[in-house]
Design an enzyme around this catalytic site. Structure first.
Site, PDB file in Angstrom:
ATOM      1  N   GLY A  90     -12.828  43.813   2.193  1.00  0.00           N
ATOM      2  CA  GLY A  90     -12.485  44.629   1.040  1.00  0.00           C
ATOM      3  C   GLY A  90     -13.310  45.892   0.958  1.00  0.00           C
ATOM      4  N   SER A 189     -19.905  44.561 -11.782  1.00  0.00           N
ATOM      5  CA  SER A 189     -20.716  44.681 -10.552  1.00  0.00           C
ATOM      6  C   SER A 189     -21.519  45.980 -10.516  1.00  0.00           C
ATOM      7  CB  SER A 189     -19.815  44.563  -9.314  1.00  0.00           C
ATOM      8  OG  SER A 189     -19.087  43.361  -9.325  1.00  0.00           O
ATOM      9  N   ASP A 305     -20.764  37.415  -6.782  1.00  0.00           N
ATOM     10  CA  ASP A 305     -20.972  36.590  -5.595  1.00  0.00           C
ATOM     11  C   ASP A 305     -21.895  35.405  -5.868  1.00  0.00           C
ATOM     12  OD1 ASP A 305     -19.260  38.036  -4.029  1.00  0.00           O
ATOM     13  OD2 ASP A 305     -20.818  39.248  -3.072  1.00  0.00           O
TER      14      ASP A 305
END
Length: 422
Positions: A90, A189, A305
């Site tokens: 990605g 993020s 993550d």
């Protein structure tokens, strides 16, 4: 293909692999620099190789020797266009799409079945506002991009992926008119934006922060060739720490800190809140783990993550673990919230799946099961750690670790992990 996992007890030293995120950034920035740059301690994985191959397609000279990558000459923006296969990466497709927009030539970008489900529309909309022509499959790959954009002022939403913001920041210095970037809505993020800006500064450019995470201004500048050392990958460190908590006896994890920010360092704070004593000395991390963890409620909005390594700690928790504000984890390689909820139920965990997260309850009894990672590298590694705790488990798609940690199985096996490919 599957792996059979038996009960394990880990003992010894393991070296945390280099950062995938910083390897991506360093290679792309070196490719945009004027001259020869050296990327040291690089991670070689399927994802980072996709970035290296993308840069080659753009006309960059790349030489690999061990864990050192030499990247010479800036991207030949007047050269021919090309076809870029990002495989499963990605980060690669987001940044390479932006780079394609500063070339007058047509570039076609695509990847595997997972990539073809990844959202790209916010980035494509911003590039089109700047003058690029973008053709896609309803905002998803495959994508065709042609430029050349000159820069100016543009807006982008921040609640889907910070990679869109990073992609625009990275090309900004190469734009004739620079870029004034406005970020709208909630930002997910955020630490990855900091990582991008820190990497850009290593290559000699200035990013003016008008309002952090909301407005940035970057003048037209030249990326200067540099020597860039890649630190350890704290996303993978989190998995190694989870393994140490669940099945470690006397484990030491060797890391390279560097001076670059990593949001996933938050996992150390999370462990400490759950009762784990974390010691860092001479770049070696060791843990002292209580018999039962405290559980807790954790906001992973900036660190998606960390969802897999945190979720599996329920196996040793005396209280529920509530993970929230991580709806964007549904748009990773897989819908990680959905798959974790589905698979972890198989081993006896009671789960409540929320739109933006998951609540996991301490198990009364745990049982062996076959766990389907759906070819997601982080889920495979997390499920393997579950298997080492429970025993008698099977986990699908071991080859998925090639994306971020190719030596995961061999590294864990060397220190006592009973992981067998079948």
């Amino acid at each position: 293909m599957t792996c059979k996992i038996e009960k394990s007890q880990l003992n010894g030293e393991i070296v945390c692999p280099p950062s995938k995120s910083y390897t991506h950034r360093a290679v792309f920035l070196a490719a945009l620099s004027d001259g020869k740059s050296i990327v040291k301690d690089a991670l070689y994985s399927a994802d980072t190789r996709a970035t290296i191959d993308a840069c080659k397609t753009f006309g960059v000279n790349v030489h690999e020797s061990g864990d050192i990558i030499s990247i010479d000459n800036s991207i030949n923006l007047e050269g021919e266009g090309g076809i870029i296969d990002v495989v499963n990466s990605g980060t690669t497709i987001r940044i390479a799409t932006a780079i394609a927009a500063i070339s007058p030539n047509k570039t076609i970008l695509s990847g595997d079945s997972s990539i073809k489900k990844r959202p790209m529309k916010p980035l494509l909309d911003s590039l089109e506002l700047l003058g690029a022509k973008c053709i896609s499959d309803d905002g998803k790959p495959p994508i065709t991009v042609s430029g050349t954009i000159k820069g100016g002022e543009v807006k982008i939403i921040g609640d889907v992926s910070s990679q869109f913001i990073s992609a625009l920041l990275i090309i900004a210095p190469r734009l004739q008119n620079g870029l004034e970037l406005n970020i709208e809505g909630n930002i997910v993020s955020k630490p990855y934006i900091d990582s991008t800006i820190a990497s850009m500064e290593k290559f000699g450019v200035e990013v003016e922060t008008i309002e952090k995470y909301k407005k940035y201004k970057i003048e037209h500048q030249t990326y200067k060739p540099t020597e860039f050392s890649i630190p350890s990958d704290f996303s993978n460190l989190a998995l190694l720490l989870s393994a140490t908590v669940l099945v470690g006896n006397d484990v030491s994890i060797k890391i390279s800190m560097g001076d670059l920010p990593q949001g996933d360092e938050l996992f150390i704070d999370i462990l400490e809140k759950m009762g784990v004593v974390v010691t860092l000395q001479n770049n070696i991390i060791s843990l002292k783990t209580p018999a039962k963890l405290d559980g807790g409620k954790f906001d992973l909005g900036n660190t998606p993550d960390l969802l897999p390594p945190l979720a599996i700690l329920i196996l040793k928790s005396q209280n529920p673990i509530w993970i929230y504000n991580v709806a964007h984890a549904r748009f990773k390689e897989t819908d990680r919230i959905k798959i974790i909820a589905r698979e972890i139920k198989k081993i006896g965990i009671r789960v409540e799946e929320k739109d933006d997260g998951i609540i996991l309850y301490p198990p009364e009894n745990i049982t062996s099961a076959q766990l389907d990672s759906e070819n997601d590298h982080r889920l495979f590694m997390a499920f393997c750690i579950c298997g080492m705790h429970i025993g008698g488990c099977e986990v699908t798609n071991p080859d998925s670790v090639e994306v971020s940690y190719p030596n995961f199985i061999s590294d864990l096996s060397k220190i006592g992990g009973n992981i067998f490919q079948t």
